[in-house]
Design an enzyme around this catalytic site. Structure first.
Site, mmCIF file in Angstrom:
data_model
loop_
_atom_site.group_PDB
_atom_site.id
_atom_site.type_symbol
_atom_site.label_atom_id
_atom_site.label_comp_id
_atom_site.label_asym_id
_atom_site.label_seq_id
_atom_site.Cartn_x
_atom_site.Cartn_y
_atom_site.Cartn_z
ATOM 1 N N ASN A 217 0.824 -1.217 0.000
ATOM 2 C CA ASN A 217 0.000 0.000 0.000
ATOM 3 C C ASN A 217 0.866 1.278 0.000
ATOM 4 O OD1 ASN A 217 1.014 0.067 2.558
ATOM 5 N ND2 ASN A 217 -0.945 -0.033 3.622
ATOM 6 N N HIS B 114 3.356 1.909 2.143
ATOM 7 C CA HIS B 114 3.886 2.335 3.451
ATOM 8 C C HIS B 114 5.402 2.163 3.540
ATOM 9 C CE1 HIS B 114 3.160 -1.965 5.181
ATOM 10 N NE2 HIS B 114 4.455 -1.803 5.085
ATOM 11 N N GLU C 38 1.748 4.435 7.473
ATOM 12 C CA GLU C 38 0.704 3.920 6.585
ATOM 13 C C GLU C 38 0.079 5.076 5.791
ATOM 14 O OE1 GLU C 38 0.162 0.818 6.102
ATOM 15 O OE2 GLU C 38 0.060 -0.355 7.953
HETATM 16 C C1 F6R Z 1 9.332 -3.846 8.484
HETATM 17 C C2 F6R Z 1 8.792 -2.611 7.886
HETATM 18 C C3 F6R Z 1 7.805 -2.643 6.775
HETATM 19 C C4 F6R Z 1 8.262 -3.514 5.607
HETATM 20 C C5 F6R Z 1 7.240 -3.537 4.489
HETATM 21 C C6 F6R Z 1 7.621 -4.502 3.393
HETATM 22 O O1 F6R Z 1 10.284 -3.534 9.505
HETATM 23 O O2 F6R Z 1 9.158 -1.565 8.299
HETATM 24 O O3 F6R Z 1 7.556 -1.338 6.323
HETATM 25 O O4 F6R Z 1 9.486 -3.043 5.113
HETATM 26 O O5 F6R Z 1 5.988 -3.921 4.993
HETATM 27 O O6 F6R Z 1 7.597 -5.792 3.903
HETATM 28 P P1 F6R Z 1 8.204 -7.006 3.091
HETATM 29 O O7 F6R Z 1 9.646 -6.736 2.913
HETATM 30 O O8 F6R Z 1 7.983 -8.211 3.975
HETATM 31 O O9 F6R Z 1 7.480 -7.081 1.808
#
Ligand code: F6R
Length: 241
Positions: A134, A136, A141
């Protein structure tokens, strides 16, 4: 912002690793701040391999983190546990300092104040980021104000679902809140590296890079900043052209 589009996940990992290695080898007191999740798994593996081969020495380096879930320190999803299992427990030489955020539900305000102080005392050379589907970054978010500063964030459903998938847990066990650095602290690092790989990130990458800068797409705030490097693979870039 500099954009690097590389072939695949391994190349994204290698390019990010090379930037970290250069900082660790060239600075006297390097400070690197990591993210967790699926995206940096290869990066941690590479850091461990290079340490084990005596090519990387983190003993002069302070390692920090972008965020921490609210919940027990040893919960399957905790950043604390992730960092121990994927990095610290496997290193031959430990970092100079390992500065984790305390996710104790009874100490949220204290934890935020404590980490603010640590951030002030440790000027980060690198902040690594992953990207949510999304848009973030950290737990900033969609809808988070661009002046956010380390705070207690509530996850959107898509974020909770990806945590469930990543750690193979039920919704009732999944955390819905975390302490996260805000845009303010993220951008205070000398270099901010956003990594994204795979088709599931293509839409968020396209909105981030081609769309307007809007709080609805948190990562879009990064794109006009000089200290930001975005490293993505072909699949994540597939909706750009
Ligand atoms: C985790 C974090 C999140 C992830 C994001 C992507 O510490 O800060 O913002 O970086 O959700 O997650 P993945 O890499 O699992 O797709």
């Amino acid at each position: 912002m500099k954009l690097f589009i590389v072939e695949n996940y391994d190349e994204m990992t290698k390019l990010t690793y090379d930037i970290i290695e250069k900082v660790v080898k060239s600075k006297e007191n390097p400070v690197i701040s990591m993210t967790t999740g699926g995206t940096p798994e290869g990066l941690f593996e590479m850091m461990v391999n290079e340490d084990n081969k005596d090519n990387l020495d983190l003993s002069n380096t302070v390692v920090m983190n972008l965020d921490e879930y609210i919940g027990p320190k040893d919960a399957p999803y905790s950043v604390n546990r992730y960092m121990n299992e994927r990095l610290y427990n496997k290193l031959k030489k430990q970092p100079k300092e390992k500065l984790l955020i305390n996710g104790d539900p009874d100490k949220i305000e204290e934890s935020i104040e404590e980490y603010k102080k640590l951030l002030d005392q440790n000027k980060r050379d690198i902040q690594i980021l992953g990207l949510g589907t999304n848009g973030h970054i950290g737990a900033n978010e969609p809808g988070t104000k661009f002046d956010s500063s380390i705070f207690l964030a509530h996850h959107e459903d898509s974020t909770i679902e990806s945590t469930m998938k990543q750690y193979n847990i039920e919704r009732s066990e999944a955390p819905d809140k975390m302490i996260t650095l805000g845009f303010k602290e993220i951008l205070e690092a000398e270099q901010v590296i956003l990594m994204a790989s795979g088709k599931s990130k293509a839409e968020a990458i396209s909105k981030t890079i081609k769309g307007e800068i809007t709080e609805e797409v948190p990562a879009s705030y990064l794109k006009d900043k000089d200290n930001v490097i975005i490293i993505i693979d072909q699949e994540a870039a597939s909706l750009l052209f």
